[in-house]
Scaffold this active site. Sequence first.
Site, PDB file in Angstrom:
ATOM      1  N   GLU A  37     -30.787 -54.515  40.272  1.00  0.00           N
ATOM      2  CA  GLU A  37     -29.793 -55.359  40.880  1.00  0.00           C
ATOM      3  C   GLU A  37     -29.363 -56.529  40.346  1.00  0.00           C
ATOM      4  O   GLU A  37     -28.259 -57.087  40.167  1.00  0.00           O
ATOM      5  CB  GLU A  37     -30.387 -55.762  42.595  1.00  0.00           C
ATOM      6  N   SER A  85     -21.159 -57.079  40.441  1.00  0.00           N
ATOM      7  CA  SER A  85     -20.153 -57.294  41.508  1.00  0.00           C
ATOM      8  C   SER A  85     -19.848 -58.498  42.415  1.00  0.00           C
ATOM      9  O   SER A  85     -19.258 -58.657  43.250  1.00  0.00           O
ATOM     10  CB  SER A  85     -20.666 -56.221  42.671  1.00  0.00           C
ATOM     11  N   HIS A 108     -19.532 -52.941  45.826  1.00  0.00           N
ATOM     12  CA  HIS A 108     -20.975 -53.326  45.048  1.00  0.00           C
ATOM     13  C   HIS A 108     -21.335 -51.949  44.444  1.00  0.00           C
ATOM     14  O   HIS A 108     -22.016 -52.008  43.600  1.00  0.00           O
ATOM     15  CB  HIS A 108     -21.722 -53.813  46.225  1.00  0.00           C
ATOM     16  N   HIS A 138     -23.088 -50.276  40.728  1.00  0.00           N
ATOM     17  CA  HIS A 138     -24.292 -49.489  40.443  1.00  0.00           C
ATOM     18  C   HIS A 138     -23.972 -48.248  39.642  1.00  0.00           C
ATOM     19  O   HIS A 138     -24.584 -47.726  38.726  1.00  0.00           O
ATOM     20  CB  HIS A 138     -24.969 -48.728  41.708  1.00  0.00           C
TER      21      HIS A 138
HETATM   22 FE    FE Z   1     -27.333 -52.478  45.164  1.00  0.00          FE
END
Ligand code: FE
Length: 298
Positions: free
Chosen positions: A185, A204, A137, A142
């Site tokens: 997010e 993700s 993730h 990110h």
């Molecule tokens: Fe995150």
Amino acid sequence: METATAPRRVERHETDKGYVPVYTTAVVEQPWDSYSADDHATWSTLYQRQRELLEGRACDEFLKAQDEMGMSAHMIPRFDQLNEVLGAATGWTLVGVEGLLPELDFFDHLANRRFPVTWWIRRPDQIDYIAEPDMFHDLFGHVPLLMNPVFADYMAAYGRGGVKAHAIGPDALQNLTRLYWYTVEFGLINTPDGLRIYGAGIVSSKGESLYSLESDAPNRIGFDLERIMRTRYRIDTFQKTYFVIDSFEQLMQATDPDFTPIYAALEQQTHLPAGDVQDFDHVFHKGTGEGWAEGGDV
Ligand code: FE
Ligand code: PHE
């Protein structure tokens, strides 16, 4: 199955009561040599699967950046190698962490252009879902957009804004957290080729990559700062609403003003349920709400 020999924070969290977050502050060296063949295989499987799915679904900036950084399905990347490319591009540095950090530590890292990346990767039986952030993730999701100069500045500004909101109080912090949730997010971006994903929580996840763009169930609504800061969200299901930006520049400009008076004004406003459409919304798609769980907004 054989996994890394170093202690696995993920296992300490899975109790009979479910997910119990434990916050640690330490920055750790990535124990790259301790990754097992299974760990590398988990990375490869997830990387390959998501890259294939994300062609034409994630925004170009995201896909291009992954290639530029030299991330690949081949093996788990080394943070120090990524840092050479990332540092030269936007001045960001990845630091290894055990997992979630206390809010203020997290904000301080971001404000100083350090992005905390969980060093461990999920187990093979957690390929499709894991409650807490792991390396896949954090790193796959990110890090790529930190290569984009505008997004890189947005993340650092968010860190400074976080330090400020933390000093103002819990309500301000909640408003700011919602902004992070619905942009960093779970954000979507409108492009000449159609809607694309840029949020790390979506890219993700195989299921949410498809759901966020292609399902009729969720709302897709134009970015509106105060609207977002009033809106509750989901942590246990796919989102009921996604917010769509026109560009990273729009995001940067909209969040540039001092939030202090905005936080004060929002105290007089009601909080909005995750799935409701407001009459002032710029609606790209009004969700059918099919399959939505009752309650559970945070
Ligand atoms: Fe995150
Ligand atoms: N402008 C915000 C403030 O004054 C800081 C911020 C910038 C927050 C970018 C989020 C994103 O608090």
